[in-house]
Scaffold this active site. Structure first.
Site, PDB file in Angstrom:
ATOM      1  N   HIS A  62       8.316  15.642  13.106  1.00  0.00           N
ATOM      2  CA  HIS A  62       7.051  14.896  12.441  1.00  0.00           C
ATOM      3  C   HIS A  62       6.298  16.141  11.787  1.00  0.00           C
ATOM      4  O   HIS A  62       5.604  17.064  12.251  1.00  0.00           O
ATOM      5  CB  HIS A  62       6.340  14.320  13.644  1.00  0.00           C
ATOM      6  CG  HIS A  62       7.317  13.596  14.191  1.00  0.00           C
ATOM      7  ND1 HIS A  62       6.930  12.087  14.137  1.00  0.00           N
ATOM      8  CD2 HIS A  62       7.776  13.525  15.371  1.00  0.00           C
ATOM      9  CE1 HIS A  62       7.760  11.195  14.904  1.00  0.00           C
ATOM     10  NE2 HIS A  62       8.450  12.285  15.780  1.00  0.00           N
ATOM     11  N   HIS A 232      16.114  10.673  20.722  1.00  0.00           N
ATOM     12  CA  HIS A 232      15.542  11.346  21.855  1.00  0.00           C
ATOM     13  C   HIS A 232      15.892  10.808  23.219  1.00  0.00           C
ATOM     14  O   HIS A 232      15.034  10.376  23.950  1.00  0.00           O
ATOM     15  CB  HIS A 232      14.141  11.731  21.903  1.00  0.00           C
ATOM     16  CG  HIS A 232      13.330  10.519  21.309  1.00  0.00           C
ATOM     17  ND1 HIS A 232      13.340   9.488  21.879  1.00  0.00           N
ATOM     18  CD2 HIS A 232      12.534  10.641  20.264  1.00  0.00           C
ATOM     19  CE1 HIS A 232      12.326   8.539  21.351  1.00  0.00           C
ATOM     20  NE2 HIS A 232      11.833   9.222  20.394  1.00  0.00           N
ATOM     21  N   ASP A 305      12.187  17.021  17.837  1.00  0.00           N
ATOM     22  CA  ASP A 305      11.164  15.961  17.760  1.00  0.00           C
ATOM     23  C   ASP A 305       9.791  16.624  17.777  1.00  0.00           C
ATOM     24  O   ASP A 305       8.808  16.131  18.419  1.00  0.00           O
ATOM     25  CB  ASP A 305      11.401  15.205  19.302  1.00  0.00           C
ATOM     26  CG  ASP A 305      10.363  13.931  19.171  1.00  0.00           C
ATOM     27  OD1 ASP A 305       9.864  13.577  18.217  1.00  0.00           O
ATOM     28  OD2 ASP A 305      10.293  13.216  20.045  1.00  0.00           O
TER      29      ASP A 305
HETATM   30 ZN   LIG Z   1      10.373   8.790  19.176  1.00  0.00          ZN
END
Ligand SMILES: [Zn+2]
Length: 333
Positions: A62, A232, A305
């Site tokens: 992200h 994940h 992540d």
């Molecule tokens: Zn997620």
């Protein structure tokens, strides 16, 4: 122009190599890998204690741009990636605005080329504004260059909607990446539900929330032939279900974060919000199942992540702090 990288731990998947060695680079190409290499005039870099490997690719990051640059942007995020050994990262669509249309994808690609220090690929949203109601511009975004679709950060609640998403995405040969958490079971939860959460008096997010979502979406992938990729994975039942589905030939793959492989809910006993993430880090039995899944090939990839927040957002009472873990700089280590 030559570069001699000395005494690093060379990890070379092409040759199943994992040993301390030297690497000689000539004119941008690897000329030799071996013991006690020397080269006249070469710049020498001492890599003792470091890993020397092909550039890593993180398929789940992200970078927070556009709209949340106080947390991260293309420049800072790709600098973190480079520091962690990544030469390419794939960033998720849950930004502000959401990446759910082709015009935005085209603009962001240009911006990432200008300010990023490693390559950035984009994942488009499955639904407009991540609302799970109307499909995003899947075809147009495919043409604009997205590599997959995901409402990551949000569970696609409607099974009918997920069915359509899998049907349409397969027309463009792209996978749907599934943030698999049944939110009716995780709402208000802050960590893995189990012995530690009971002792701490914190509301939990049970592993069965992930199991239910994964079971549904594996069945939908089997029905539609679409490619579901479970993001994940954190639960031992998920690993079992993916293993069995793969054996049956269902079009399913999955990934695990380095933090779920490394930590358990014991790390939360001090109420440290740095370890707060969704899905949560779980108990040791789950962690062992993830390692087993990785070893036998059930789990296809390790991801970061990477989901940073501004310090003032994370620096809060445990239950008020947002979910998310910064992983790009540390995951390989
Ligand atoms: Zn997620």
């Amino acid at each position: 122009m030559s570069l001699l990288i000395k005494n690093g731990t060379v990890v070379n998947p092409a040759k199943q190599q994992h040993e301390v060695a030297d690497v000689l680079v000539k004119d941008g190409k690897i000329a030799a890998i071996g013991q006690n290499l020397s080269a006249d005039g070469a710049e020498v870099y001492d890599a003792t204690g470091l890993i020397v490997a092909p550039g890593l690719i993180d398929i789940h990051t992200h970078l927070r741009e556009p709209g949340q640059e106080a947390k991260e942007d293309f420049h800072s995020g790709t600098q973190a990636a480079a520091a962690g050994g990544f030469t390419r990262v794939v960033t998720m669509a849950n930004t502000t605005p959401v990446v759910d249309n082709a015009a935005l994808v085209r603009g962001l690609k240009k911006q990432a080329e200008l300010t990023g220090v490693v390559k950035v690929e984009f994942i488009g949203a499955v639904s407009k504004n991540l609302e799970g109601k109307e499909l995003a511009e899947l075809g147009d975004m495919a043409e604009a260059g997205v590599v997959a679709y995901s409402d990551d950060g949000h569970y696609v609640e409607s099974a009918a909607f997920m069915r359509r998403a899998l049907e349409y995405s397969s027309m463009f040969n792209k996978m749907v990446i599934d943030h698999a958490e049944d939110i009716s079971l995780t709402k208000n939860g802050h960590m893995h539900e189990g012995f530690v959460s009971y002792e701490m008096g914190v509301i939990g997010r049970p592993a069965v929330a992930e199991d239910l979502a994964v079971a549904r979406d594996i069945l939908l992938a089997e029905m539609t032939g679409g490619h579901i990729h479970i993001a994940h994975v954190s639960s031992k039942n998920t690993v079992d279900m993916v293993r069995r589905a793969k054996a049956k030939g269902v079009n399913v793959t999955c990934e695990v974060t380095s933090q779920h492989l490394s930590f358990t809910d014991e790390y939360l006993r001090e109420y440290n919000p740095a370890f707060k993430m969704a899905p949560p880090i779980r108990s040791e039995d789950h962690r062992q199942a993830l390692l087993d899944g990785l070893k036998d090939g059930t789990i296809d990839a390790i991801i970061t992540d990477h989901a940073p927040h501004a310090f003032e957002e994370k620096d809060h009472e445990f239950c008020c702090a947002p979910n998310g873990f910064s992983g790009l700089e540390t995951s390989l280590a």
